[in-house]
Write a protein that holds these residues in place. Structure first.
Motif, PDB file in Angstrom:
ATOM      1  N   ALA A  65      11.901   4.162   4.162  1.00  0.00           N
ATOM      2  CA  ALA A  65      12.291   4.066   2.760  1.00  0.00           C
ATOM      3  C   ALA A  65      11.149   3.504   1.939  1.00  0.00           C
ATOM      4  CB  ALA A  65      13.533   3.180   2.608  1.00  0.00           C
ATOM      5  N   ARG A  66      11.323   3.542   0.629  1.00  0.00           N
ATOM      6  CA  ARG A  66      10.362   2.907  -0.267  1.00  0.00           C
ATOM      7  C   ARG A  66      10.440   1.395  -0.102  1.00  0.00           C
ATOM      8  NH1 ARG A  66       7.838   5.956  -3.819  1.00  0.00           N
ATOM      9  NH2 ARG A  66       8.496   8.115  -4.102  1.00  0.00           N
ATOM     10  N   PRO A  67       9.340   0.689  -0.363  1.00  0.00           N
ATOM     11  CA  PRO A  67       9.334  -0.760  -0.146  1.00  0.00           C
ATOM     12  C   PRO A  67      10.476  -1.503  -0.825  1.00  0.00           C
ATOM     13  CG  PRO A  67       7.103   0.016  -0.499  1.00  0.00           C
ATOM     14  CD  PRO A  67       7.996   1.190  -0.751  1.00  0.00           C
ATOM     15  N   GLU A  68      10.754  -1.147  -2.082  1.00  0.00           N
ATOM     16  CA  GLU A  68      11.803  -1.886  -2.797  1.00  0.00           C
ATOM     17  C   GLU A  68      13.182  -1.664  -2.159  1.00  0.00           C
ATOM     18  OE1 GLU A  68      10.691   1.816  -5.293  1.00  0.00           O
ATOM     19  OE2 GLU A  68       9.689   0.292  -4.068  1.00  0.00           O
ATOM     20  N   GLU A  69      13.424  -0.479  -1.611  1.00  0.00           N
ATOM     21  CA  GLU A  69      14.699  -0.217  -0.949  1.00  0.00           C
ATOM     22  C   GLU A  69      14.808  -0.985   0.360  1.00  0.00           C
ATOM     23  OE1 GLU A  69      17.256   3.514   0.958  1.00  0.00           O
ATOM     24  OE2 GLU A  69      15.589   3.923  -0.400  1.00  0.00           O
ATOM     25  N   LEU A  70      13.713  -1.049   1.118  1.00  0.00           N
ATOM     26  CA  LEU A  70      13.737  -1.793   2.376  1.00  0.00           C
ATOM     27  C   LEU A  70      14.046  -3.267   2.148  1.00  0.00           C
ATOM     28  CD1 LEU A  70      10.627  -0.264   4.151  1.00  0.00           C
ATOM     29  CD2 LEU A  70      12.991  -0.053   4.919  1.00  0.00           C
ATOM     30  N   LEU A  71      13.524  -3.816   1.061  1.00  0.00           N
ATOM     31  CA  LEU A  71      13.706  -5.237   0.804  1.00  0.00           C
ATOM     32  C   LEU A  71      15.083  -5.564   0.246  1.00  0.00           C
ATOM     33  CD1 LEU A  71      10.235  -6.185  -0.714  1.00  0.00           C
ATOM     34  CD2 LEU A  71      11.062  -6.626   1.589  1.00  0.00           C
ATOM     35  N   THR A  72      15.675  -4.634  -0.493  1.00  0.00           N
ATOM     36  CA  THR A  72      16.958  -4.930  -1.130  1.00  0.00           C
ATOM     37  C   THR A  72      18.142  -4.267  -0.446  1.00  0.00           C
ATOM     38  OG1 THR A  72      16.671  -3.071  -2.679  1.00  0.00           O
ATOM     39  CG2 THR A  72      15.858  -5.244  -3.384  1.00  0.00           C
ATOM     40  N   ARG A  73      17.901  -3.159   0.273  1.00  0.00           N
ATOM     41  CA  ARG A  73      19.003  -2.454   0.940  1.00  0.00           C
ATOM     42  C   ARG A  73      18.615  -2.086   2.370  1.00  0.00           C
ATOM     43  NH1 ARG A  73      18.616  -0.117  -3.951  1.00  0.00           N
ATOM     44  NH2 ARG A  73      17.817   1.861  -3.162  1.00  0.00           N
ATOM     45  N   PRO A  74      18.346  -3.084   3.209  1.00  0.00           N
ATOM     46  CA  PRO A  74      18.020  -2.771   4.608  1.00  0.00           C
ATOM     47  C   PRO A  74      19.205  -2.097   5.287  1.00  0.00           C
ATOM     48  CG  PRO A  74      18.481  -5.108   4.340  1.00  0.00           C
ATOM     49  CD  PRO A  74      18.426  -4.532   2.952  1.00  0.00           C
ATOM     50  N   ARG A  75      18.908  -1.186   6.202  1.00  0.00           N
ATOM     51  CA  ARG A  75      19.969  -0.410   6.838  1.00  0.00           C
ATOM     52  C   ARG A  75      20.555  -1.108   8.059  1.00  0.00           C
ATOM     53  NH1 ARG A  75      18.047   5.417   8.166  1.00  0.00           N
ATOM     54  NH2 ARG A  75      18.020   5.510   5.887  1.00  0.00           N
ATOM     55  N   THR A  76      19.777  -1.995   8.682  1.00  0.00           N
ATOM     56  CA  THR A  76      20.238  -2.682   9.887  1.00  0.00           C
ATOM     57  C   THR A  76      19.862  -4.157   9.817  1.00  0.00           C
ATOM     58  OG1 THR A  76      18.198  -2.379  11.157  1.00  0.00           O
ATOM     59  CG2 THR A  76      19.803  -0.565  11.233  1.00  0.00           C
ATOM     60  N   LEU A 105       0.791  -1.228   0.000  1.00  0.00           N
ATOM     61  CA  LEU A 105       0.000   0.000   0.000  1.00  0.00           C
ATOM     62  C   LEU A 105       0.824   1.279   0.000  1.00  0.00           C
ATOM     63  CD1 LEU A 105      -2.871  -0.716   2.581  1.00  0.00           C
ATOM     64  CD2 LEU A 105      -3.116  -0.393   0.118  1.00  0.00           C
ATOM     65  N   ALA A 106       1.953   1.269   0.692  1.00  0.00           N
ATOM     66  CA  ALA A 106       2.600   2.527   1.071  1.00  0.00           C
ATOM     67  C   ALA A 106       3.583   3.043   0.023  1.00  0.00           C
ATOM     68  CB  ALA A 106       3.323   2.345   2.400  1.00  0.00           C
ATOM     69  N   ASP A 107       3.686   4.378  -0.034  1.00  0.00           N
ATOM     70  CA  ASP A 107       4.759   5.014  -0.796  1.00  0.00           C
ATOM     71  C   ASP A 107       6.093   4.774  -0.082  1.00  0.00           C
ATOM     72  OD1 ASP A 107       3.015   6.271  -2.729  1.00  0.00           O
ATOM     73  OD2 ASP A 107       2.445   7.649  -1.130  1.00  0.00           O
ATOM     74  N   ARG A 108       6.063   4.929   1.251  1.00  0.00           N
ATOM     75  CA  ARG A 108       7.230   4.624   2.080  1.00  0.00           C
ATOM     76  C   ARG A 108       6.756   3.861   3.317  1.00  0.00           C
ATOM     77  NH1 ARG A 108      10.535   9.370   4.091  1.00  0.00           N
ATOM     78  NH2 ARG A 108       8.471  10.315   4.366  1.00  0.00           N
ATOM     79  N   VAL A 109       7.678   3.129   3.915  1.00  0.00           N
ATOM     80  CA  VAL A 109       7.393   2.355   5.112  1.00  0.00           C
ATOM     81  C   VAL A 109       8.411   2.754   6.176  1.00  0.00           C
ATOM     82  CG1 VAL A 109       7.242   0.055   6.142  1.00  0.00           C
ATOM     83  CG2 VAL A 109       6.486   0.428   3.772  1.00  0.00           C
ATOM     84  N   ALA A 110       7.928   3.016   7.398  1.00  0.00           N
ATOM     85  CA  ALA A 110       8.801   3.288   8.534  1.00  0.00           C
ATOM     86  C   ALA A 110       8.829   2.052   9.420  1.00  0.00           C
ATOM     87  CB  ALA A 110       8.312   4.501   9.328  1.00  0.00           C
ATOM     88  N   VAL A 111      10.017   1.526   9.676  1.00  0.00           N
ATOM     89  CA  VAL A 111      10.188   0.338  10.511  1.00  0.00           C
ATOM     90  C   VAL A 111      10.649   0.794  11.897  1.00  0.00           C
ATOM     91  CG1 VAL A 111      11.301  -1.903  10.740  1.00  0.00           C
ATOM     92  CG2 VAL A 111      10.869  -0.957   8.459  1.00  0.00           C
ATOM     93  N   LEU A 112       9.872   0.418  12.926  1.00  0.00           N
ATOM     94  CA  LEU A 112      10.181   0.827  14.292  1.00  0.00           C
ATOM     95  C   LEU A 112      10.611  -0.357  15.134  1.00  0.00           C
ATOM     96  CD1 LEU A 112       7.690   2.871  13.306  1.00  0.00           C
ATOM     97  CD2 LEU A 112       7.964   3.693  15.642  1.00  0.00           C
ATOM     98  N   ASP A 113      11.462  -0.072  16.114  1.00  0.00           N
ATOM     99  CA  ASP A 113      11.841  -1.062  17.116  1.00  0.00           C
ATOM    100  C   ASP A 113      12.243  -0.320  18.377  1.00  0.00           C
ATOM    101  OD1 ASP A 113      12.463  -3.660  18.150  1.00  0.00           O
ATOM    102  OD2 ASP A 113      14.583  -3.226  17.831  1.00  0.00           O
ATOM    103  N   ALA A 114      11.682  -0.741  19.510  1.00  0.00           N
ATOM    104  CA  ALA A 114      12.014  -0.157  20.817  1.00  0.00           C
ATOM    105  C   ALA A 114      11.873   1.362  20.827  1.00  0.00           C
ATOM    106  CB  ALA A 114      13.428  -0.556  21.222  1.00  0.00           C
ATOM    107  N   GLY A 115      10.825   1.868  20.164  1.00  0.00           N
ATOM    108  CA  GLY A 115      10.535   3.290  20.202  1.00  0.00           C
ATOM    109  C   GLY A 115      11.354   4.146  19.263  1.00  0.00           C
ATOM    110  N   ARG A 116      12.197   3.522  18.449  1.00  0.00           N
ATOM    111  CA  ARG A 116      13.038   4.273  17.517  1.00  0.00           C
ATOM    112  C   ARG A 116      12.745   3.837  16.086  1.00  0.00           C
ATOM    113  NH1 ARG A 116      17.294   6.836  20.227  1.00  0.00           N
ATOM    114  NH2 ARG A 116      17.749   6.042  22.327  1.00  0.00           N
ATOM    115  N   ILE A 117      12.891   4.775  15.156  1.00  0.00           N
ATOM    116  CA  ILE A 117      12.749   4.439  13.743  1.00  0.00           C
ATOM    117  C   ILE A 117      14.072   3.876  13.250  1.00  0.00           C
ATOM    118  CG2 ILE A 117      12.420   5.370  11.433  1.00  0.00           C
ATOM    119  CD1 ILE A 117      10.385   7.285  12.526  1.00  0.00           C
ATOM    120  N   GLN A 118      14.010   2.638  12.754  1.00  0.00           N
ATOM    121  CA  GLN A 118      15.209   1.971  12.247  1.00  0.00           C
ATOM    122  C   GLN A 118      15.516   2.372  10.807  1.00  0.00           C
ATOM    123  OE1 GLN A 118      17.143  -0.240  14.230  1.00  0.00           O
ATOM    124  NE2 GLN A 118      15.849   0.714  15.772  1.00  0.00           N
ATOM    125  N   GLN A 119      14.449   2.548  10.015  1.00  0.00           N
ATOM    126  CA  GLN A 119      14.635   2.941   8.622  1.00  0.00           C
ATOM    127  C   GLN A 119      13.308   3.406   8.054  1.00  0.00           C
ATOM    128  OE1 GLN A 119      16.488  -0.082   6.205  1.00  0.00           O
ATOM    129  NE2 GLN A 119      16.588   1.181   4.366  1.00  0.00           N
TER     130      GLN A 119
END
Length: 348
Positions: free
Chosen positions: A221-232, A205-219
């Protein structure tokens, strides 16, 4: 429509626990942003801070150029020009459909003729034209959720907030409403922030997705970037079911500590972790192979596998003949995301 901005926003509860920690986030005009993360990651806390149900303990929240929360200055929810749809339909049984949708307009003291016109308009938008006099008890779950959406839209909000709005619905109804929601919000040009536990829904659905963990935003990005270039490593594991392997980089090669895995790594020498994304794991049948299929689930596109590879459990997706539990396979890792201990990802 309007942008939404959080600047160094934290929410600390009584007892000292944090729901959010130093969150910086901007959702642009007309953007559809999904919030995902495990239970307790801060998704709903973030949404409730935007809505005005929670007061940040630090930082500020803006809707457009208007500051709605900063220090002791808190604008109440009804003054923020927001629409909200929750997981439970919250359709009041003592009013008909039109009465439910009309409620925000009555609270705003909108003139009766205008209320009727806008209720009819909102119901038509969500595919319930002519339902104004219907008893909510006669509606299906999907229709009740459409009523809740119409009620959120009738006030012509600048931002639409969705809190697990589709999760109580069964497939294929949920899938159909996803498509309709996507088309409707695009048609109206709405800024949308959508909390969901469904990773596939967020990515679809989303243009961008924000991934959260322990109250902080981890990344973010656009869905394709999250799937191919995760930051953590966390993002790779949470969104893609990646296997995380500890090891060390030496001379441009990552070598796992307790496994024969070796992959190229474009980063300085030092301790590191590698994320093995399912899309990069290639599998072929081989009776002499060093991998064993632990689980094989059929999907419309092939098989979703869990494989034991010399003590390392990893996920893979294949196209073609279905593998069976216990099959021996040969495994090739086409590439990996390698992270130094500081969690700065480099795609290999």
């Amino acid at each position: 429509m309007a942008s939404v901005t959080l600047e160094s926003t934290s929410v600390q509860f009584r007892g000292g626990a944090y729901g959010l920690r130093d969150v910086d986030l901007r959702v642009e005009d007309g953007e559809f942003l999904a919030l995902v993360g495990p239970s307790g990651s801060g998704k709903t806390t973030l949404l409730r801070s935007i809505a005005g149900f929670l007061a940040p303990s630090a930082g500020r929240v803006l809707i457009g150029d208007r500051v709605v929360a900063e220090g002791r200055r808190i604008l109440p929810p009804e003054q923020r020009e927001l629409g909200m749809v929750f997981q439970q339909h919250a359709v009041w049984p003592h009013w008909n459909v039109g009465g439910n949708v009309e409620y925000p307009l009555r609270r705003a003291r909108v003139e009766r003729a205008e209320r009727r016109r806008r209720v009819a308009e909102a119901l038509e938008l969500v595919g319930l034209d002519g339902y104004a006099r219907r008893d909510p008890a006669t509606l299906s779950g999907g229709q009740r959720q459409r009523v809740a959406l119409a009620r959120a839209l009738v006030s012509r909000p600048r931002v639409l907030l969705l809190d697990e709005a589709l999760s109580a619905l069964d497939e294929p109804l949920r899938d159909r409403l996803r498509l309709e929601l996507h088309a409707l919000t695009r048609e109206l040009g709405l800024t949308v922030i959508h909390v969901t536990h469904d990773r596939a829904e967020a990515l679809a659905l989303a243009d961008r997705v924000a991934v959260l963990d322990a109250g902080r935003i981890q990344q973010v990005a656009r869905p394709e970037e999250l799937l191919t270039r995760p930051r953590t490593p966390f993002v790779a594991r949470f969104l893609s079911d990646a296997a995380i392997v500890g090891g060390r980089v030496e001379g441009g090669v990552f070598r796992a500590t307790r496994h024969p895995l070796q992959v190229a790594a474009a980063q300085p020498d030092g301790d590191a972790e590698a994320a093995l994304l399912p899309a990069a794991v290639e599998i072929r049948a081989d009776e002499a192979g060093d991998g064993i299929v632990c689980s094989s689930l059929f999907t419309p596109d092939g098989s979703d596998l869990v494989v034991d590879w010399s003590g390392l459990t990893l996920r893979a997706r294949t196209i073609g003949p279905r593998f069976r539990d216990g099959d021996r396979v040969r495994i090739h890792v086409a590439g990996a995301c390698v992270f130094p201990r500081a969690d700065a990802a480099v795609a290999a």
